[in-house]
Scaffold this active site. Structure first.
Site, PDB file in Angstrom:
ATOM      1  N   ASP A 172     -10.800 -38.867 -70.892  1.00  0.00           N
ATOM      2  CA  ASP A 172     -11.148 -37.210 -71.945  1.00  0.00           C
ATOM      3  C   ASP A 172      -9.721 -37.940 -72.314  1.00  0.00           C
ATOM      4  OD1 ASP A 172     -11.238 -34.653 -71.888  1.00  0.00           O
ATOM      5  OD2 ASP A 172      -9.937 -34.498 -70.347  1.00  0.00           O
ATOM      6  N   LEU A 173      -9.660 -36.607 -73.194  1.00  0.00           N
ATOM      7  CA  LEU A 173      -8.530 -36.350 -74.060  1.00  0.00           C
ATOM      8  C   LEU A 173      -7.081 -35.322 -73.674  1.00  0.00           C
ATOM      9  CD1 LEU A 173      -9.066 -36.174 -77.377  1.00  0.00           C
ATOM     10  CD2 LEU A 173      -7.692 -37.958 -76.764  1.00  0.00           C
ATOM     11  N   ASP A 174      -6.793 -33.857 -73.051  1.00  0.00           N
ATOM     12  CA  ASP A 174      -6.820 -33.310 -72.870  1.00  0.00           C
ATOM     13  C   ASP A 174      -6.521 -32.789 -71.309  1.00  0.00           C
ATOM     14  OD1 ASP A 174      -5.945 -31.149 -75.682  1.00  0.00           O
ATOM     15  OD2 ASP A 174      -8.218 -31.404 -75.537  1.00  0.00           O
ATOM     16  N   GLY A 211     -13.959 -32.780 -75.031  1.00  0.00           N
ATOM     17  CA  GLY A 211     -14.582 -31.510 -75.135  1.00  0.00           C
ATOM     18  C   GLY A 211     -14.001 -30.624 -76.552  1.00  0.00           C
ATOM     19  N   LYS A 219     -21.343 -35.568 -70.486  1.00  0.00           N
ATOM     20  CA  LYS A 219     -20.439 -36.616 -71.043  1.00  0.00           C
ATOM     21  C   LYS A 219     -21.201 -37.599 -71.026  1.00  0.00           C
ATOM     22  CE  LYS A 219     -15.433 -34.175 -71.639  1.00  0.00           C
ATOM     23  NZ  LYS A 219     -14.307 -34.688 -71.172  1.00  0.00           N
ATOM     24  N   ASP A 237      -9.541 -35.071 -65.578  1.00  0.00           N
ATOM     25  CA  ASP A 237      -8.674 -33.861 -64.964  1.00  0.00           C
ATOM     26  C   ASP A 237     -10.177 -32.347 -65.084  1.00  0.00           C
ATOM     27  OD1 ASP A 237      -7.375 -31.845 -67.455  1.00  0.00           O
ATOM     28  OD2 ASP A 237      -8.343 -33.202 -67.936  1.00  0.00           O
ATOM     29  N   ASN A 259     -16.033 -30.508 -66.810  1.00  0.00           N
ATOM     30  CA  ASN A 259     -16.265 -31.389 -67.683  1.00  0.00           C
ATOM     31  C   ASN A 259     -16.667 -33.049 -67.185  1.00  0.00           C
ATOM     32  OD1 ASN A 259     -14.250 -31.480 -69.033  1.00  0.00           O
ATOM     33  ND2 ASN A 259     -14.302 -31.063 -71.110  1.00  0.00           N
TER      34      ASN A 259
END
Length: 277
Positions: A14-16, A49, A196, A219, A222
């Site tokens: 994931d990114l954020d 997301g 995802k 984290d 999603n």
């Protein structure tokens, strides 16, 4: 490197709140680890997301080829930025969701292909983009003609307000929509077929790799199905406690502020001693 790590062929993150630090950037240390992973022939998939226009500029800073799963699985782009998959929520479904009695203090966003429509301008949302490449456009939803969207996004500091809104929207649309809280103050709706994990499965099939050969990091809720699907999965230390409770068998690693993803990969996949720079 342990025996479990030896069969890993793909890194999914994931990114954020995961790969990005609290300033929404990829640290120099993380970049160096991922460049070494690429040199050692590991495949990298970023699953976020965020909208693809927003995410592409971020993953470009890694300096390596990356598959991009964006908008929680509604879009897939190849390392060459070719669109491989696209799925939108139909206009009537979005219109039905927005017909709910929504508190005007809740920021309501529709992800479109080239802009995001919003009922309120939000500096907090704009701050997620270092360079504003995916632009907001203020709109009166009652006058909108085409409601087709990649996803629906609501944000408010009061989590309970979002929970109540989630229940109202799903009471009429649970057959066509599903939701995820990417953060406690961020509620997202996608078409029920979009996730995802579903998009990642498409990428893995293209590359002839199985979920058992993948390691994932996340984290938020999603990320739940993604984390439940891969052979190895790690939860960020900064993830909400209710996600950790939902997946109690998974190891919790260092926070995104501490470069948790890069440190874990360096020590457990690359077999190095991590020194953050």
């Amino acid at each position: 490197m342990n025996s479990e790590s030896k069969k890993i062929k793909v890194i999914i993150t994931d990114l954020d709140g995961t790969l990005l630090n609290p300033d929404h950037k990829i640290s120099s240390y993380t970049k160096s680890v991922f460049q070494e992973l690429h040199n050692q022939k590991y495949l990298v998939i970023v699953a976020t997301g965020r909208h693809h226009l927003d995410a592409m500029g971020i993953i470009d800073t890694l300096g390596i080829p990356v598959y991009l799963v964006s908008s929680n699985g509604a879009r897939i782009h190849s390392p060459e930025k070719k669109e491989l998959f696209a799925f939108d929520i139909e206009s009537e479904v979005v219109k039905s969701a927005l017909s709910a009695d929504i508190d005007p203090e809740i920021t309501t966003v529709l992800f479109k292909e080239n802009v995001w429509l919003t009922n309120r301008m939000s500096e907090k949302l704009n701050a997620f983009q270092a360079d504003l490449v995916y632009h907001p456009e203020l709109v009166d939803y009652s006058k909108l003609e085409d409601y087709t969207a990649i996803k629906i996004f609501f944000t408010h500091d009061n989590h309970e307000k979002l929970v109540a809104l989630k229940d109202v929207i799903l009471s009429k649309n649970s057959d066509v929509l599903h939701h995820a809280f990417s953060l406690p103050n961020c509620l997202e709706f996608m078409d029920k077929s979009v996730d995802k994990s579903v998009a990642i499965a498409k990428v893995l099939e293209l590359e002839n790799i199985t979920f058992d050969e993948a390691i994932s990091f996340g984290d938020g809720f999603n990320d739940l199905k993604m984390l439940s699907s891969t052979g190895k999965a790690l939860i960020m230390g900064n993830a909400p406690q209710n996600l950790k409770n939902e997946l109690p068998h998974l190891e919790v690693i260092a926070t995104n502020r501490e470069d948790g993803v890069a440190k874990y990969l360096s020590e457990n996949v690359l077999g190095k001693i991590s020194v953050t720079v």
